[in-house]
Design an enzyme around this catalytic site. Structure first.
Site, PDB file in Angstrom:
ATOM      1  N   GLU A 176       0.094 -19.418  -0.419  1.00  0.00           N
ATOM      2  CA  GLU A 176       1.511 -19.741  -0.220  1.00  0.00           C
ATOM      3  C   GLU A 176       1.789 -19.789   1.275  1.00  0.00           C
ATOM      4  OE1 GLU A 176       3.611 -18.164  -4.360  1.00  0.00           O
ATOM      5  OE2 GLU A 176       4.168 -17.199  -2.477  1.00  0.00           O
ATOM      6  N   ASP A 200      14.835 -12.831   2.449  1.00  0.00           N
ATOM      7  CA  ASP A 200      13.709 -12.071   2.985  1.00  0.00           C
ATOM      8  C   ASP A 200      14.140 -10.783   3.664  1.00  0.00           C
ATOM      9  OD1 ASP A 200      11.241 -13.587   2.439  1.00  0.00           O
ATOM     10  OD2 ASP A 200      12.341 -15.188   3.449  1.00  0.00           O
ATOM     11  N   TYR A 204       7.220 -17.897 -10.596  1.00  0.00           N
ATOM     12  CA  TYR A 204       7.038 -16.754  -9.699  1.00  0.00           C
ATOM     13  C   TYR A 204       8.076 -15.720 -10.099  1.00  0.00           C
ATOM     14  CZ  TYR A 204       6.718 -14.334  -5.119  1.00  0.00           C
ATOM     15  OH  TYR A 204       6.565 -13.422  -4.094  1.00  0.00           O
TER      16      TYR A 204
END
Ligand SMILES: Cc1ncc(COP(=O)(O)O)c(C=O)c1O
Lengths: 419, 267
Positions: B49, B60, B175
């Site tokens: 990735e 994040d 995911y």
């Protein structure tokens, strides 16, 4: 006259009884204003924004909720706010008659509280016990801390560390009100970074936390919801203008950071084609210097903070640092509905530099004895240019979105005065 | 069959699970990444990735935020990430590459230009954090036409209905973000992940990678027992951050960590 006002004050604040627009129906059910708006968020936030949307739609149609909101707006916020004919200033400029919508007289000193009162009631209805918010100038942070204190909810406010410094007074107010103020050190350390950090908090604490966004940005339903809570400004202004002058205004002028005070004023007039709408962005040091906060005037469409809108971004799509003397306008995006109103030419967007804003600040202070917020001063500065170009019986309504108390330090510093 | 689908099919046959490292491309500088990618494949990575740095990485945590900032300080960009991917493809034609980032760089490039560029660079999957399936129709079609999978995130609070939607709209793999929070946060609760994976499998047949909270060989092994793929990001980037003045050591530590994970997952 008094009787007439009493009658109006009762009518004005009935959210339910005032159908705002007949023809204009934006956004669609997924929050799109044409190509703009939408829900561009990470998966963890999809369920809470959908739940928020459902709650919002439900309570907007719930007479009990509306009654509670109306009562709060009237008795806690102090609505309706006056529409004030600035006669001396109008005469001095020699053109249109200038009317000020006095949002500076609201509790906590700006329009921001119209929205936080509404969202806090929703939070309570949804059983949330913790409130978070982002803030730039600190006005939204104060307005959020205020309603959280009143409802006994935990409150955390994210604020860029640059803004923490230039709006120290508001930081202290928030702390007095019991909020925890978190200084954000990432990125440009201003409003956009505070928003990033608030989103990170929300992803982490979605179960008990309600995120009160302070402007018409973010994913759907925020742009529509915040607009609807702020539309009280335009609904009142319209009725007050009709009551005082017997006709609709010719132009509306409001500053645009994220765009909530502007859309609040504009929205109820959207179907009235004769009413010009002018949003005033911050040109900072000047559009040509690149140091500004004017995405509608000098940006391009992209996606940030949950919606598609005009942004200040470079060719690689990285967000450009913004600049404005007013913390509340220092944001690289703008509400998606403004992007739509710009593209469809229903509204027009202009930009005012820091220096011009200061002229607007002094003009209003000296001519009318009203000290405006630096954000609102941008709208005043544009009015300085616009009014003389119009006829004496034309009418401009300018949104005086907030008062200048919070900016005394910035002003004194700028003018080399030690307080 | 896409390179990603083929990879998962091949792993399933061998009864192995995919090890999927994430690094921010260009962290701490542009020359560091290409050799690192090859080294990670040698250490046992099955899929890579590639984090595309963005100025406002809302999903994040601090570790990946700082990685983005270091990369952006060297003017890393989506275009340059694609150039590095092209370089990688010159010597490795097998390992699937997945771009992971935010939507705005793609918006600025234009969807079609991006889809063409990604295809030319040998990209196999695109995971855009802030692009849910509701907004992805246009992008999914353009990518699919070029044999590229659009990969979607699933969260602990995703409903059956949403899982089915991701299964329909997405391809390659899904995911699963194992906790509510930002990257690099908290600890993974294996029981919770197992329960959620059962629900996910009831609603889609796509392979499922699990990330957020995978830190070491032990957590990698635990996750590999219930998922099809194990994604590790912040733990790798932390090695870079801890060794900014000795990048050879940073690379070595990353390789060691991945090797230990590979070993634990396979034994
Ligand atoms: C007084 C005042 N006006 C305007 C703004 C800008 O926000 P918006 O464009 O959402 O009205 C702010 C923001 O802090 C403010 O405090």
């Amino acid at each position: 006259m008094l009787l007439k006002w009493q009658h109006l004050s009762q009518q004005l604040i009935k959210l339910t009884e005032f159908k705002m627009t007949e023809n204009y129906t934006m956004p669609d059910e997924r929050g799109h204003f044409g190509p703009y708006g939408g829900m561009f968020v990470a998966e963890t936030l999809m369920p809470p924004i959908q739940a928020l949307n459902e709650a919002y739609q439900r309570y907007l149609a719930d007479p009990e909720f509306i009654a509670e909101l109306d009562a709060d707006l009237q008795h806690y916020v102090g609505r309706p706010s006056p529409l004030y004919h600035a006669q001396r200033w109008s005469k001095e400029l020699g053109g249109a008659q200038i009317y000020l919508k006095r949002e500076d007289l609201n509790h906590t000193g700006a329009h921001k509280i119209n929205n936080t009162v509404g969202q806090a009631l929703l939070a309570k209805r949804m059983g949330k016990t913790r409130i978070i918010a982002e803030t730039g100038a600190g006005q939204h942070g104060v307005a959020t801390a205020t309603v959280a204190a009143r409802l006994g909810l935990e409150c955390v406010v994210y604020m860029g560390s640059v803004d923490v410094q230039r709006q120290a007074l508001n930081v202290y107010r928030m702390k007095l009100l019991g909020a925890k103020v978190v200084a954000v050190e990432s990125g440009s350390k201003t409003l956009k970074d505070a928003l990033n950090e608030a989103l990170r908090d929300w992803v982490t604490n979605v179960d008990n936390t309600f995120y009160i966004i302070g402007t018409v940005a973010g994913p759907h339903p925020y742009p529509a919801m915040v607009r609807d809570f702020q539309a009280i400004i335009g609904r009142e202004a319209k009725q007050q203008c009709l009551a005082q002058t017997g006709r609709l205004p010719d132009a509306l002028v409001a500053c645009v950071g994220g765009g909530s005070n502007a859309i609040g004023l504009f929205y109820p007039f959207i179907d009235d084609a004769s009413v010009k709408m002018i949003g005033v962005e911050a040109a900072g040091d000047g559009i040509e210097t690149g140091r500004h906060s004017a995405p509608l005037c000098a940006g391009r469409p992209g996606v940030l903070h949950g919606n598609r809108t005009y942004l200040m971004a470079d060719d690689d799509g990285e967000i450009i640092e913004t600049h404005s003397i007013s913390a509340g306008l220092d944001y690289p995006g703008v509400g998606p509905e403004h992007a739509w109103l710009k593209d469809t030419h229903r509204a027009q967007y202009v930009a005012i530099t820091d220096d011009e804003a200061l002229q607007g600040f002094h003009a209003l202070t000296q001519m009318e004895g009203i000290i405006p917020a630096l954000e609102s001063s941008h709208a005043m500065a544009y009015t300085l240019k616009l009014a003389p170009t119009m006829k004496k019986d034309d009418i401009i309504i300018v949104n005086l979105s907030g008062r200048g108390d919070k900016d005394m330090h910035t002003m004194a510093q700028r003018e080399g005065i030690q307080l | 069959m896409s390179r990603l689908a083929a990879k998962f099919a091949q792993l399933a046959q061998a009864k192995r699970k995919a090890l999927i490292p994430f690094v921010t491309v260009g962290d701490p500088h542009p020359e560091f990444t290409l050799p690192l990618l090859h080294a990670m494949v040698e250490a046992g990575a099955d899929i890579l990735e590639l984090g595309v740095p963005f100025s406002d990485p809302m999903a994040d945590g601090p570790v990946i935020q700082r990685a983005s900032e270091r990369a952006l300080a060297h003017k890393m960009s989506l275009r340059k990430v694609l150039a590095i991917a092209s370089e990688f493809r010159k010597t490795d034609t097998q390992t699937p590459l997945v771009l992971m980032g935010y939507l705005n760089p793609i918006e600025m490039m234009g969807y079609e230009t991006f889809a063409n560029a990604a295809q030319q660079a040998g990209i196999d999957g695109v995971l855009t954090v802030d692009l849910p399936p509701e907004e992805a129709e246009n992008c999914v079609v353009l990518l699919k036409e070029r044999g590229i999978d659009q990969i979607f995130l699933l969260a602990p609070n995703s409903s059956d209905e949403r899982i089915q939607k991701m299964g329909r709209v997405g391809s390659g793999y899904l995911y699963y973000v194992s906790l509510k929070g930002v990257t690099g946060a908290g600890h993974l609760n294996t029981d919770d992940v197992a329960t959620k994976l059962a629900q996910i499998r009831n609603n889609t047949s796509l392979p499922v990678g699990v990330g957020f909270g995978v830190k070491d060989a032990q957590t990698a092994k635990t996750v590999s027992q219930i998922a099809d793929g194990v994604v590790v990001g912040s733990a790798l980037i932390a090695q870079i951050e801890d060794n900014l003045h000795d990048l050879a050591t940073a690379k070595l530590k990353i390789v060691e960590l991945l090797s230990s994970m590979r070993h634990a997952m396979d034994s």
